[in-house]
Design an enzyme around this catalytic site. Structure first.
Site, PDB file in Angstrom:
ATOM      1  N   HIS A 155      63.212  61.499 -10.644  1.00 60.41           N
ATOM      2  CA  HIS A 155      61.771  61.338 -10.384  1.00 60.41           C
ATOM      3  C   HIS A 155      61.276  60.033 -11.003  1.00 60.41           C
ATOM      4  O   HIS A 155      61.957  59.421 -11.827  1.00 60.41           O
ATOM      5  CB  HIS A 155      60.968  62.505 -10.967  1.00 60.41           C
ATOM      6  CG  HIS A 155      61.033  63.754 -10.127  1.00 60.41           C
ATOM      7  ND1 HIS A 155      62.029  64.691 -10.266  1.00 60.41           N
ATOM      8  CD2 HIS A 155      60.230  64.200  -9.116  1.00 60.41           C
ATOM      9  CE1 HIS A 155      61.834  65.673  -9.389  1.00 60.41           C
ATOM     10  NE2 HIS A 155      60.763  65.395  -8.675  1.00 60.41           N
ATOM     11  N   LYS A 159      56.668  61.033 -14.678  1.00 58.93           N
ATOM     12  CA  LYS A 159      56.752  62.506 -14.681  1.00 58.93           C
ATOM     13  C   LYS A 159      56.882  63.002 -16.119  1.00 58.93           C
ATOM     14  O   LYS A 159      57.687  62.469 -16.890  1.00 58.93           O
ATOM     15  CB  LYS A 159      57.931  62.981 -13.827  1.00 58.93           C
ATOM     16  CG  LYS A 159      57.997  64.503 -13.703  1.00 58.93           C
ATOM     17  CD  LYS A 159      58.883  64.945 -12.566  1.00 58.93           C
ATOM     18  CE  LYS A 159      58.995  66.461 -12.501  1.00 58.93           C
ATOM     19  NZ  LYS A 159      57.704  67.131 -12.243  1.00 58.93           N
TER      20      LYS A 159
HETATM   21  P1  NAP Z   1      49.083  62.915 -12.191  1.00 50.69           P
HETATM   22  O1  NAP Z   1      49.100  61.734 -11.286  1.00 50.69           O
HETATM   23  O2  NAP Z   1      49.305  62.718 -13.659  1.00 50.69           O
HETATM   24  O3  NAP Z   1      47.682  63.681 -11.981  1.00 50.69           O
HETATM   25  C1  NAP Z   1      47.231  64.716 -12.810  1.00 50.69           C
HETATM   26  C2  NAP Z   1      45.811  65.079 -12.416  1.00 50.69           C
HETATM   27  O4  NAP Z   1      45.362  66.186 -13.234  1.00 50.69           O
HETATM   28  C3  NAP Z   1      44.798  63.962 -12.596  1.00 50.69           C
HETATM   29  O5  NAP Z   1      43.858  64.032 -11.535  1.00 50.69           O
HETATM   30  C4  NAP Z   1      44.123  64.336 -13.909  1.00 50.69           C
HETATM   31  O6  NAP Z   1      42.788  63.852 -13.985  1.00 50.69           O
HETATM   32  C5  NAP Z   1      44.104  65.854 -13.778  1.00 50.69           C
HETATM   33  N1  NAP Z   1      43.921  66.540 -15.060  1.00 50.69           N
HETATM   34  C6  NAP Z   1      44.641  66.392 -16.193  1.00 50.69           C
HETATM   35  N2  NAP Z   1      44.155  67.200 -17.156  1.00 50.69           N
HETATM   36  C7  NAP Z   1      43.121  67.863 -16.605  1.00 50.69           C
HETATM   37  C8  NAP Z   1      42.200  68.826 -17.094  1.00 50.69           C
HETATM   38  N3  NAP Z   1      42.265  69.285 -18.368  1.00 50.69           N
HETATM   39  N4  NAP Z   1      41.237  69.307 -16.265  1.00 50.69           N
HETATM   40  C9  NAP Z   1      41.165  68.852 -14.993  1.00 50.69           C
HETATM   41  N5  NAP Z   1      42.001  67.930 -14.468  1.00 50.69           N
HETATM   42  C10 NAP Z   1      42.968  67.450 -15.272  1.00 50.69           C
HETATM   43  O7  NAP Z   1      50.162  64.009 -11.745  1.00 50.69           O
HETATM   44  P2  NAP Z   1      50.778  64.261 -10.288  1.00 50.69           P
HETATM   45  O8  NAP Z   1      51.979  63.425 -10.066  1.00 50.69           O
HETATM   46  O9  NAP Z   1      49.688  64.294  -9.277  1.00 50.69           O
HETATM   47  O10 NAP Z   1      51.340  65.751 -10.491  1.00 50.69           O
HETATM   48  C11 NAP Z   1      50.499  66.823 -10.891  1.00 50.69           C
HETATM   49  C12 NAP Z   1      51.347  68.075 -11.057  1.00 50.69           C
HETATM   50  O11 NAP Z   1      51.886  68.448  -9.782  1.00 50.69           O
HETATM   51  C13 NAP Z   1      52.575  67.894 -11.977  1.00 50.69           C
HETATM   52  O12 NAP Z   1      52.775  69.090 -12.679  1.00 50.69           O
HETATM   53  C14 NAP Z   1      53.711  67.640 -11.004  1.00 50.69           C
HETATM   54  O13 NAP Z   1      54.965  67.979 -11.520  1.00 50.69           O
HETATM   55  C15 NAP Z   1      53.306  68.561  -9.884  1.00 50.69           C
HETATM   56  N6  NAP Z   1      53.882  68.260  -8.565  1.00 50.69           N
HETATM   57  C16 NAP Z   1      54.166  69.330  -7.787  1.00 50.69           C
HETATM   58  C17 NAP Z   1      54.624  69.153  -6.497  1.00 50.69           C
HETATM   59  C18 NAP Z   1      54.844  70.370  -5.623  1.00 50.69           C
HETATM   60  O14 NAP Z   1      55.256  70.214  -4.458  1.00 50.69           O
HETATM   61  N7  NAP Z   1      54.580  71.567  -6.122  1.00 50.69           N
HETATM   62  C19 NAP Z   1      54.811  67.866  -5.985  1.00 50.69           C
HETATM   63  C20 NAP Z   1      54.502  66.770  -6.808  1.00 50.69           C
HETATM   64  C21 NAP Z   1      54.013  66.993  -8.100  1.00 50.69           C
HETATM   65  P3  NAP Z   1      42.373  62.521 -14.837  1.00 50.69           P
HETATM   66  O15 NAP Z   1      41.998  61.488 -13.815  1.00 50.69           O
HETATM   67  O16 NAP Z   1      41.220  62.929 -15.611  1.00 50.69           O
HETATM   68  O17 NAP Z   1      43.552  62.133 -15.679  1.00 50.69           O
END
Ligand code: NAP
Length: 267
Positions: A155, A159
């Site tokens: 990844h 991550k």
């Molecule tokens: P990212 O770019 O770091 O985004 C995280 C998001 O969460 C940001 O919008 C952040 O907002 C928000 N956030 C963090 N703390 C928060 C809180 N206390 N309250 C509300 N919002 C909050 O991460 P990402 O790559 O999008 O991935 C997010 C998650 O999805 C990870 O766990 C990843 O492993 C998972 N994922 C899953 C899949 C799937 O298919 N299931 C696919 C890809 C990723 P701010 O702007 O305030 O920081």
């Protein structure tokens, strides 16, 4: 038209979801949540996603973000997911959870909420990976422990959890197919004088770098042959489309804990 609240809207996945919702003819963005410290609070979520304005403002207020929502889609952090689900439960809003890296207590909290409302949680929303789960189950059961199982994942450099939720799920499925638990069979680190590989162990190898969207490979290695099942995600939009497919499927379901296998009709 059904309304979708996206929690984690400013993240890599959240921005893809905003774009996917703009393309959708039956789902619309109704709420957009980021953390209290986000620099984007008060901005239009469509502008943040570089998809053009959508008339929905980014907020850190969960209740406000859930106003008018028919379903919540959460891609945040495990520590935020449980509180997010609590807000959804208080308003009776079904939830799709894509966030990975939940610990045992957080998973139990999700399970508890699913007794009150429909909750779908999947470490990977892609169709290909969910088919891979089913192929790994069949292969592990058929090949037995004369075949060493190694799970490799790669990844992007940002991550925060490892191994990926998908890699752990692949490990759980392989272990389950052999009648053991991943807690007993998993091998998570090798360095120095490790001794020979234990029979039946399920090894993990984790790579992090650059902008790799997500790669998973399950290797079955025996004397004289190797057999691999591999998946490569090349665009995060695949997870966003999968999450919206899950959201559509969840609308109108009874309370319960669901996964992508339910959506796709896979065993
Ligand atoms: P990212 O770019 O770091 O985004 C995280 C998001 O969460 C940001 O919008 C952040 O907002 C928000 N956030 C963090 N703390 C928060 C809180 N206390 N309250 C509300 N919002 C909050 O991460 P990402 O790559 O999008 O991935 C997010 C998650 O999805 C990870 O766990 C990843 O492993 C998972 N994922 C899953 C899949 C799937 O298919 N299931 C696919 C890809 C990723 P701010 O702007 O305030 O920081």
């Amino acid at each position: 038209m059904a309304n979708v609240a996206v929690f984690g809207v400013t993240g890599r996945m959240g921005r893809c979801l905003v774009r996917a919702l703009r393309e959708s003819e039956d789902l619309a963005l109704s709420g957009a949540l980021a953390s209290a410290g986000s620099a984007t609070l008060g901005r239009d979520a469509g502008d943040v996603a570089e998809a053009g304005p959508v008339g929905v403002t980014v907020t850190a207020d969960r209740t406000r973000a859930l106003e008018g929502a028919d379903v919540l889609v959460d891609f945040t952090l495990p520590s935020a997911t449980v509180a997010n689900l609590g807000a959804a439960a208080a308003r009776g809003v079904p939830a799709v959870i894509g966030t990975t890296g939940l610990d045992a207590a957080q998973q139990e909290a999700v399970r508890a909420f699913s007794r009150q409302l429909p909750v779908l949680i999947a470490p990977n929303m892609s169709l290909g990976v969910n088919l891979m789960f089913s192929l790994v189950a069949r292969s592990a059961a058929a090949l037995g422990d004369a075949y060493d199982i190694e799970i490799l994942e790669a990844h992007h450099r940002n991550k925060v959890d490892a191994p990926s939720g998908t890699a752990l799920r692949l490990g759980e499925i392989a272990a389950g197919a052999r009648g053991v638990t991943l807690a007993d069979a998993g091998i998570h680190a090798r360095a120095g004088n490790t001794g020979p590989r234990p029979r039946g162990g399920i090894g993990f190898a984790v790579l992090r770098g650059g902008d790799i969207v997500g790669e998973h490979r399950v290797l079955f290695a025996a004397a004289g042959e190797t057999f691999e099942i591999a998946h490569r995600a090349t665009d995060r939009m695949t997870f966003a489309y999968g999450a919206l497919t899950a959201a559509r499927w969840l609308l109108g379901r009874p309370p319960g804990l669901y996964g992508m296998a339910d959506v796709l009709g896979l065993e």
